[in-house]
Every structure is written in structure tokens, then in C-alpha cells.
Design an enzyme around this catalytic site. Sequence first.
Site, PDB file in Angstrom:
ATOM      1  CE1 TYR A 149      -3.635   2.588   0.606  1.00 44.92           C
ATOM      2  CE2 TYR A 149      -2.449   3.271   2.503  1.00 44.92           C
ATOM      3  CZ  TYR A 149      -3.487   3.465   1.551  1.00 44.92           C
ATOM      4  OH  TYR A 149      -4.225   4.527   1.843  1.00 44.92           O
TER       5      TYR A 149
ATOM      6  CG  ASP B 169       5.553   3.530   0.956  1.00 37.07           C
ATOM      7  OD1 ASP B 169       5.909   4.251   1.910  1.00 37.07           O
ATOM      8  OD2 ASP B 169       4.332   3.330   0.309  1.00 37.07           O
TER       9      ASP B 169
ATOM     10  CE  LYS C 177       1.210   4.534   8.804  1.00 36.27           C
ATOM     11  NZ  LYS C 177       1.212   3.878   7.358  1.00 36.27           N
TER      12      LYS C 177
HETATM   13  C1  PLP Z   1       0.482   4.151   5.889  1.00 40.44           C
HETATM   14  C2  PLP Z   1       1.112   4.139   4.703  1.00 40.44           C
HETATM   15  C3  PLP Z   1       1.155   5.124   3.523  1.00 40.44           C
HETATM   16  C4  PLP Z   1       0.120   6.271   3.470  1.00 40.44           C
HETATM   17  O1  PLP Z   1       0.260   7.186   4.821  1.00 40.44           O
HETATM   18  P1  PLP Z   1      -0.867   8.080   4.909  1.00 40.44           P
HETATM   19  O2  PLP Z   1      -0.201   9.022   5.996  1.00 40.44           O
HETATM   20  O3  PLP Z   1      -2.024   7.126   5.588  1.00 40.44           O
HETATM   21  O4  PLP Z   1      -1.456   8.724   3.929  1.00 40.44           O
HETATM   22  C5  PLP Z   1       1.748   4.951   2.401  1.00 40.44           C
HETATM   23  N1  PLP Z   1       2.554   4.002   2.298  1.00 40.44           N
HETATM   24  C6  PLP Z   1       2.857   3.132   3.322  1.00 40.44           C
HETATM   25  C7  PLP Z   1       3.701   1.871   3.218  1.00 40.44           C
HETATM   26  C8  PLP Z   1       2.007   3.078   4.509  1.00 40.44           C
HETATM   27  O5  PLP Z   1       2.298   2.053   5.536  1.00 40.44           O
END
Ligand code: PLP
Length: 436
Positions: free
Chosen positions: A148, A243, A276
Site C-alpha cells: 500500500y 516506500d 508515520k
Molecule cells: C500508511 C502508509 C502510507 C500512507 O500514509 P498516510 O499518511 O496514511 O497517507 C503509504 N505507504 C505505506 C507503506 C504506509 O504504511
Amino acid sequence: MSTDTSPRSNAALFERAQKVIPGGVNSPVRAFRAVGGTPRFIASASGAYIVDVEGKRYIDYIGSWGPMILGHGHPAVLDAVQRAAAEGFSYGAPTEREVELAEAILALVPSCEQIRLVSSGTEAAMSAIRLARGATGRAKLIKFEGCYHGHADALLVKAGSGLATFGNPTSAGVPPEVVQHTLVLEYNNLEQLEEAFKIHGDDLACVMIEPIAGNMNFVRASLPFMKRIRELCTQHGALFVFDEVMTGFRVALGSAQSIYAQALPSFAPDISVFGKVIGGGMPLAAFGASRKIMSELAPLGPVYQAGTLSGNPVATACGLATLREISKPGFFEALGQRTRQLSDGLASTAKAAGIDFVSDSQGGMFGFFFSKTLPQNYPAVMATDKDRFNRWFHLMLDRGVYLAPALYEAGFVSAAHGQAEIDATLLAARESFASL
Ligand SMILES: *Cc1c(COP(=O)(O)O)cnc(C)c1O
């Protein structure tokens, strides 16, 4: 399960919420659709605990889905946020603290020479894709099933989290033309990777990956897989995008890339995406790369990107204070040990109960599956025992342990989780396994 319907009950609030907010929640997974039952409305949190509106206390293994690595209400972070708030919420002009945070992040991530701050992981991943396309002059990108990267249109192609159980492999409202350049491959599948590069290699702007996929619970990209992506990207002039919104400053101080760099000489991604933990619970995310790639961004280059609240003074204070704490010597060793103790403890408790169960962890992030073996890709994750997971989730919740309400989500331990919390969790686990 909550049946109390007094005005401050979870059930009453959920009902009220559903009248004014779609599904009663502002992010789908919070609705408990995957596991059933009533979502807990949280009233407050402190250290390793969250308290719902009914006054029930839970050991928190979600930690706002990763950011709360120090636990809730860490004194140094709270102090930094309160001071910053008193100085002003937002100016829409540059501040010294943004520079400090950029310097702090770059000092920990040698693959990045410059970084830009944004407000959410979605925004950071979306911007990283635009940057990769702008820098290469190419349109196509590869992502992996079960990873994601936020909810930007081009990335909502069989995305893992949320969408998975909602039965929407792709979201409505995304025109097919918008995802026609996005190729979705199986995670850890070398053959597919080779094939895709053979066909599209020279048209690829980038390959984007979650190095340890936390949006399909906890699945590591294998070393040969990572190594081969790196080689193929370099060979074909595509950019490799990590990511690390979830893994960044969570699985190691140098993020997941430091772990792969240890195993694979001179390994580094071209672009990194963070979120995060770097916001410590405030809306803050970032993407970074070499100076050369980052100079493609406005105002220096032709790739446009902007944000009213980007580098917000209160959020950067929160992020900086968090990074300072986790940079202290021994922090990750202690967090990693505690998390491993939980992950191993759950597995041995399940084994004693004769239940097929596997677990894994890295730094302060863990995952577990009702399965004989650790899944290596999304179909294998979704083939693990969902009914058992759902029943066990509720048994644990009833015993005051708050785990992610879906089998495809990772778990998080904070520095505030002590021996007492781990022991209480393992005791609850023993009872819950016995009741399965
Ligand atoms: C949480 C997450 C996102 C999205 O971040 P948001 O702050 O919720 O928009 C993107 N990539 C990864 C791997 C994530 O865990």
C-alpha cells in the site's frame, strides 16, 4: 463485544458517527469490517495504553498504525509540541525547525541528500511517483500486490490495506486511463519481475516497494528479490523507490534500507518515502533522494509539488523530538528485543496450545499469521486462517489487548511497552488460544 448503548458507549457513538461520517470512520480499517463488532472510540492514551469512551483500558499494539514509537504522551515530545503550539500553529513561510528536521532525517538516511516535507504518506508517495516520472521522462511504474502506498489514483491498483477485504481490487472513481501505466506484480516473485523488465524495462519510470510489507501484515522482501530489482532498475534507467512510510525509523534507526544495505554491498534506493514515525503522531511525511533528482522539484525544476501545511511548525516539533529520542544509544536494541520477545512469545504460546501460528518482527514492528509457514506474498497472506484470526482478535480485545483489526495489518510495539505489558499480553494470548 460492546452492547452498552449509554450516550458515551462505543456502540452509541458508532451509531451517531454513521449518521454523519461514511461508515462512521475517517479511514476504512477503523470500522472493524474485517473482524466484525463495534469499533472502540478512543478517549485518551498514555504510554502503552489507550482508553475507550467506556473507560476500558487496552494495551495498544497499533500505536496510530506506527507513529507512536515512544508510546503516548512522551514527556519530551509533549513539551516540544506545547512550546511549538504556543509560538504559532502555521505560518506558510519557512522555519528553522523544518531545516533541523530535514538535517536530522538526512543524517540517518545516507541514500538521501535532500528531502521535502509534506503532510501525509499518501502525498509523499504520490509526489515521489511524479518526481520519478519527471526525472526520467517516462510514465510506467511497477508496484507489488499487497503493498500500500496511500490512495493516490495511480497507486490504487489491487492495493492491500482496507481495499483488500472491502472486495475492491481497484477503487471506483479511478478511470482506467489513470492506472494504465501501473503494473502490479507479485511480491517476491523473481520470474515476474524479469518478465516485466524484459517487456517494459526501458519505459519504466520507477519500481516502488514496501521493503518490509506492513500492509499485508509482515512480509519481508527477500534479499535476492531486492538485489535483482536494484540491478534491473540501474540497467534500465528506472528509479528504485522505497516506500518507508511504515518501516522508516521503525524497523531500525536507519530504516529498512539500512538492513538491506548491510546485507547487500552498496545497496541503496533512488528515492525514499517516509511518514508515520517522522511525525511522531502529527500529520507529517517526506520524500527524499539525491540532490540531482530532488533538483527536478519546483521551485528549482519542472516537477510541481506544494502544500499549505507542509513543514508545519507543530508537526515538525513533534517529529524532531521523536527522532531525538529514538536516536539515543541503545534505543533500537531495546525496542527490537522487546518486540522479538512478544513475537516469539506469541508463537511459543500458540505452539503449546497446538495451534498453527507463525510470527516475525524487526525493530518495533511485528506480524503474525495463523499459518504453518510465513507467507511470502499477498495471496499467501490472504490464504492464512481468517476465521481463527478474527475470533482470536476479539478474544484478545475482550482481555484488553488492542491488535490491528484485520489479518493483513502489522503490529507495533513502543518504548513504553515494558515487561509487564508483554507478560499481560502473553497471558491473554494463552487464554485466547485455549478458547479458540
Ligand atoms: C500508511 C502508509 C502510507 C500512507 O500514509 P498516510 O499518511 O496514511 O497517507 C503509504 N505507504 C505505506 C507503506 C504506509 O504504511
